[in-house]
Design a protein around this motif. Structure first.
Motif, PDB file in Angstrom:
ATOM      1  N   ARG A 198       9.081   4.032   1.408  1.00  9.87           N
ATOM      2  CA  ARG A 198       8.766   2.714   1.947  1.00  9.87           C
ATOM      3  C   ARG A 198       7.351   2.642   2.519  1.00  9.87           C
ATOM      4  N   LEU A 199       6.698   3.785   2.710  1.00 13.24           N
ATOM      5  CA  LEU A 199       5.316   3.762   3.173  1.00 13.24           C
ATOM      6  C   LEU A 199       4.330   3.482   2.058  1.00 13.24           C
ATOM      7  N   GLU A 200       4.801   3.500   0.804  1.00 17.76           N
ATOM      8  CA  GLU A 200       3.883   3.371  -0.324  1.00 17.76           C
ATOM      9  C   GLU A 200       3.437   1.920  -0.458  1.00 17.76           C
ATOM     10  N   ARG A 201       2.240   1.638  -0.121  1.00 15.88           N
ATOM     11  CA  ARG A 201       1.687   0.292  -0.161  1.00 15.88           C
ATOM     12  C   ARG A 201       0.399   0.303  -0.950  1.00 15.88           C
ATOM     13  N   ALA A 202       0.112  -0.777  -1.574  1.00 18.40           N
ATOM     14  CA  ALA A 202      -1.133  -0.888  -2.338  1.00 18.40           C
ATOM     15  C   ALA A 202      -1.773  -2.248  -2.054  1.00 18.40           C
ATOM     16  N   GLY A 203      -3.058  -2.383  -2.313  1.00 22.78           N
ATOM     17  CA  GLY A 203      -3.760  -3.640  -2.142  1.00 22.78           C
ATOM     18  C   GLY A 203      -4.286  -3.838  -0.726  1.00 22.78           C
ATOM     19  N   VAL A 204      -4.811  -5.013  -0.476  1.00 21.83           N
ATOM     20  CA  VAL A 204      -5.437  -5.346   0.810  1.00 21.83           C
ATOM     21  C   VAL A 204      -4.742  -6.560   1.400  1.00 21.83           C
ATOM     22  N   LEU A 205      -4.405  -6.454   2.684  1.00 24.03           N
ATOM     23  CA  LEU A 205      -3.852  -7.589   3.420  1.00 24.03           C
ATOM     24  C   LEU A 205      -4.994  -8.319   4.132  1.00 24.03           C
ATOM     25  N   GLY A 206      -4.963  -9.656   4.102  1.00 22.65           N
ATOM     26  CA  GLY A 206      -5.984 -10.427   4.781  1.00 22.65           C
ATOM     27  C   GLY A 206      -5.365 -11.399   5.773  1.00 22.65           C
ATOM     28  N   TYR A 207      -5.860 -11.418   6.993  1.00 20.80           N
ATOM     29  CA  TYR A 207      -5.333 -12.283   8.043  1.00 20.80           C
ATOM     30  C   TYR A 207      -6.474 -13.072   8.712  1.00 20.80           C
ATOM     31  N   VAL A 208      -6.104 -14.275   9.204  1.00 18.31           N
ATOM     32  CA  VAL A 208      -7.012 -15.066  10.029  1.00 18.31           C
ATOM     33  C   VAL A 208      -6.298 -15.319  11.370  1.00 18.31           C
ATOM     34  N   LEU A 209      -6.869 -14.799  12.437  1.00 19.45           N
ATOM     35  CA  LEU A 209      -6.278 -14.940  13.764  1.00 19.45           C
ATOM     36  C   LEU A 209      -7.109 -15.941  14.568  1.00 19.45           C
ATOM     37  N   ALA A 225       4.823   0.679  11.091  1.00 16.71           N
ATOM     38  CA  ALA A 225       6.109   1.181  10.636  1.00 16.71           C
ATOM     39  C   ALA A 225       6.017   1.731   9.222  1.00 16.71           C
ATOM     40  N   GLY A 226       5.056   1.261   8.482  1.00 20.05           N
ATOM     41  CA  GLY A 226       4.897   1.734   7.113  1.00 20.05           C
ATOM     42  C   GLY A 226       3.916   2.866   6.978  1.00 20.05           C
ATOM     43  N   GLY A 227       3.456   3.430   8.082  1.00 22.57           N
ATOM     44  CA  GLY A 227       2.492   4.510   8.018  1.00 22.57           C
ATOM     45  C   GLY A 227       1.142   4.072   8.543  1.00 22.57           C
ATOM     46  N   GLN A 228       0.131   4.899   8.381  1.00 23.52           N
ATOM     47  CA  GLN A 228      -1.198   4.576   8.887  1.00 23.52           C
ATOM     48  C   GLN A 228      -1.877   3.535   8.008  1.00 23.52           C
ATOM     49  N   ALA A 229      -2.640   2.659   8.678  1.00 23.05           N
ATOM     50  CA  ALA A 229      -3.384   1.626   7.957  1.00 23.05           C
ATOM     51  C   ALA A 229      -4.802   1.576   8.517  1.00 23.05           C
ATOM     52  N   ARG A 230      -5.720   1.217   7.647  1.00 24.68           N
ATOM     53  CA  ARG A 230      -7.126   1.072   8.040  1.00 24.68           C
ATOM     54  C   ARG A 230      -7.425  -0.407   8.174  1.00 24.68           C
ATOM     55  N   THR A 257      -8.819  -7.588   7.787  1.00 25.86           N
ATOM     56  CA  THR A 257      -8.331  -7.046   6.506  1.00 25.86           C
ATOM     57  C   THR A 257      -7.761  -5.661   6.778  1.00 25.86           C
ATOM     58  N   ALA A 258      -6.707  -5.331   6.037  1.00 20.15           N
ATOM     59  CA  ALA A 258      -6.014  -4.056   6.278  1.00 20.15           C
ATOM     60  C   ALA A 258      -5.579  -3.452   4.947  1.00 20.15           C
ATOM     61  N   ARG A 259      -5.535  -2.174   4.914  1.00 19.09           N
ATOM     62  CA  ARG A 259      -5.060  -1.460   3.715  1.00 19.09           C
ATOM     63  C   ARG A 259      -4.349  -0.182   4.173  1.00 19.09           C
ATOM     64  N   SER A 260      -3.212   0.049   3.536  1.00 18.69           N
ATOM     65  CA  SER A 260      -2.496   1.294   3.809  1.00 18.69           C
ATOM     66  C   SER A 260      -3.335   2.483   3.334  1.00 18.69           C
ATOM     67  N   ARG A 261      -3.306   3.554   4.073  1.00 24.42           N
ATOM     68  CA  ARG A 261      -4.055   4.756   3.693  1.00 24.42           C
ATOM     69  C   ARG A 261      -3.218   5.678   2.808  1.00 24.42           C
ATOM     70  N   TYR A 262      -2.057   5.170   2.417  1.00 23.23           N
ATOM     71  CA  TYR A 262      -1.135   6.050   1.675  1.00 23.23           C
ATOM     72  C   TYR A 262      -1.755   6.553   0.383  1.00 23.23           C
ATOM     73  N   PHE A 263      -2.307   5.617  -0.422  1.00 25.48           N
ATOM     74  CA  PHE A 263      -2.790   6.016  -1.738  1.00 25.48           C
ATOM     75  C   PHE A 263      -4.014   6.938  -1.641  1.00 25.48           C
ATOM     76  N   VAL A 264      -4.906   6.610  -0.700  1.00 26.57           N
ATOM     77  CA  VAL A 264      -6.083   7.462  -0.541  1.00 26.57           C
ATOM     78  C   VAL A 264      -5.682   8.859  -0.106  1.00 26.57           C
ATOM     79  N   GLU A 265      -4.811   8.910   0.920  1.00 27.98           N
ATOM     80  CA  GLU A 265      -4.412  10.226   1.422  1.00 27.98           C
ATOM     81  C   GLU A 265      -3.594  10.996   0.386  1.00 27.98           C
TER      82      GLU A 265
END
Length: 408
Positions: free
Chosen positions: A62-73, A114-119, A137-145
């Motif tokens: 469940r930690l396996e994530r791909a792509g970039v999340l984008g948010y406006v706060l 909850a899904g692991g480390q994110a940058r 913007t956020a991206r899971s570090r799963y694939f890189v690591e």
């Protein structure tokens, strides 16, 4: 070599890790800047998440994530408003957004979800010098690591293989280096053992005969003529053995030098034929001499004569009937050969016939005066003159020893 491989492998992993993280940070910053530009053009201040750049693979961890999340706060009253609940409650990260807002500049952060480390990259969107929102913007570090971990495993595998190969090569080289030393030590051990045995035999006979004389001091010496002759004969044999051993010892130490000069090999061969003819006749043999005139070589006359003596002495001693032929030919170099009609040498003995103390069969024993050193000395003399010595033989057909020497 192993240390070099380890350093190279570590350098490869570190370089790729740095470049992968740098590329990921660059993409986060560029996407955040693009989102901020869109926001300023549209005036949209609502918290939102880009829907087309994120997926979750349920078949994997469940930690396996791909792509970039984008948010406006949104920002009101100088503070970041929390977004409405989303699919991922840990993102966006309000604390990281607030830190970027306070700095009035984009900031990177690494957070644990909850899904692991994110940058994360948080960038304030400014209008007329006032922040209206923070783009994150956020991206899971799963694939890189994961990629780096696989690279590390691959490099470790290559490094381990390199270490194994290095160790194997080291053992192989050590074996190759030590093998000649071991062989030399083994030859020295055999040489010492054989020399001790050969020295013991004449010494035992001399002592035995001397003790026989000592037990009967009152008898005239004439009654022990045979005993005295045996002592003299064994003393001569002992002297020859010691001389041969000293010659080979000097050869091994490199202290036996040749006195090179022009040598009339025809004259040397003719003199040898004259010396050995009475010995051959006494044994009922015919000594034939086929000597080409005017054959000259550059060499040591005494050593070349010694070589001829060794070959003729062996031929006369071990030939029971027939003839011994001494032949010398010239041309391109010189070929001195001695042939006999003796018992011959079996094929399995030929590769060892020039080894020290080697005797091909019981017929060639020390009882007849041989110690198995003469042919070893003959080979050294031939090779020291830049030539070689060869033998052709077959059981029951006699033997031919040929020495090939270069021309002057």
């Amino acid at each position: 070599m192993a240390a070099t491989l380890a350093l190279v492998a570590g350098g490869i992993v570190l370089f790729n890790a740095r470049e992968a993280r740098r590329a990921g940070d660059l993409e986060l910053r560029l996407r955040a800047e693009a989102l901020a530009a869109d926001l300023l053009r549209s005036g949209d201040r609502r918290g939102r998440r880009s829907e087309d750049e994120f997926h979750l693979d349920d078949e994997s961890h469940r930690l396996e994530r791909a792509g970039v999340l984008g948010y406006v706060l949104p920002v009101e009253g100088g503070r970041v408003l929390p977004p409405p609940p989303g699919a991922f409650p840990d993102l966006p990260n309000v604390d990281a957004a607030a830190a970027a807002l306070a700095a009035r500049a984009g900031r990177f952060a690494t957070v644990t979800t909850a899904g692991g480390q994110a940058r994360l990259y948080s960038l304030p969107a400014m209008r007329n010098g006032r922040p209206i929102a923070v783009v994150q913007t956020a991206r899971s570090r799963y694939f890189v690591e994961t990629a780096l971990a696989r690279l590390l495993l691959a490099v470790m595998g290559i490094g381990a293989g390199g270490l194994v190969l290095s160790a194997g090569a080291g053992f192989w080289l050590a074996g190759r280096t030590l093998r000649p030393i071991a062989h030399a030590m083994e030859r020295q051990r055999r040489f010492t053992a054989d020399a001790s045995h050969e020295l013991r035999t004449p010494l035992t006979l001399i002592r035995g005969n001397a003790e026989l004389l000592a037990r009967h001091p009152d008898r005239p010496i004439g009654e022990y003529g045979d005993v005295v002759q045996d002592i003299i004969a064994e003393s001569d044999r002992l002297g020859r053995l010691v001389a041969d051993l000293l010659t080979l010892a000097r050869v091994d130490e490199g202290r036996l030098q040749l006195l090179l000069a022009d040598v009339d090999l025809s004259a040397v061969a003719a003199a040898l034929a004259r010396e050995f003819e009475p010995l051959a006749t006494a044994r009922g043999l015919t000594l034939r001499a086929e000597i080409a005139p005017g054959v000259h070589v550059r060499g040591d006359a005494d050593r070349l004569r010694q070589l001829g003596v060794i070959l003729l002495d062996n031929a006369v001693r071990y030939t029971q009937a027939g003839a011994v032929t001494l032949r010398l030919t010239g041309g391109h170099g010189a070929i001195l050969s001695v042939s006999d009609t003796g018992p011959g040498i079996a094929p399995e003995h030929l590769p060892h016939i020039f080894e020290r103390f080697y005797r091909a069969d019981p017929a060639r024993s020390s009882d007849q005066g041989g110690f198995g050193l003469g042919l070893a000395i003959a080979r050294w003399i031939a090779e020291a003159h830049g030539g070689r010595i060869e033998v052709t033989s077959a059981p029951g057909r006699g033997s031919t020893f040929s020495v090939r020497l270069p021309s002057k």
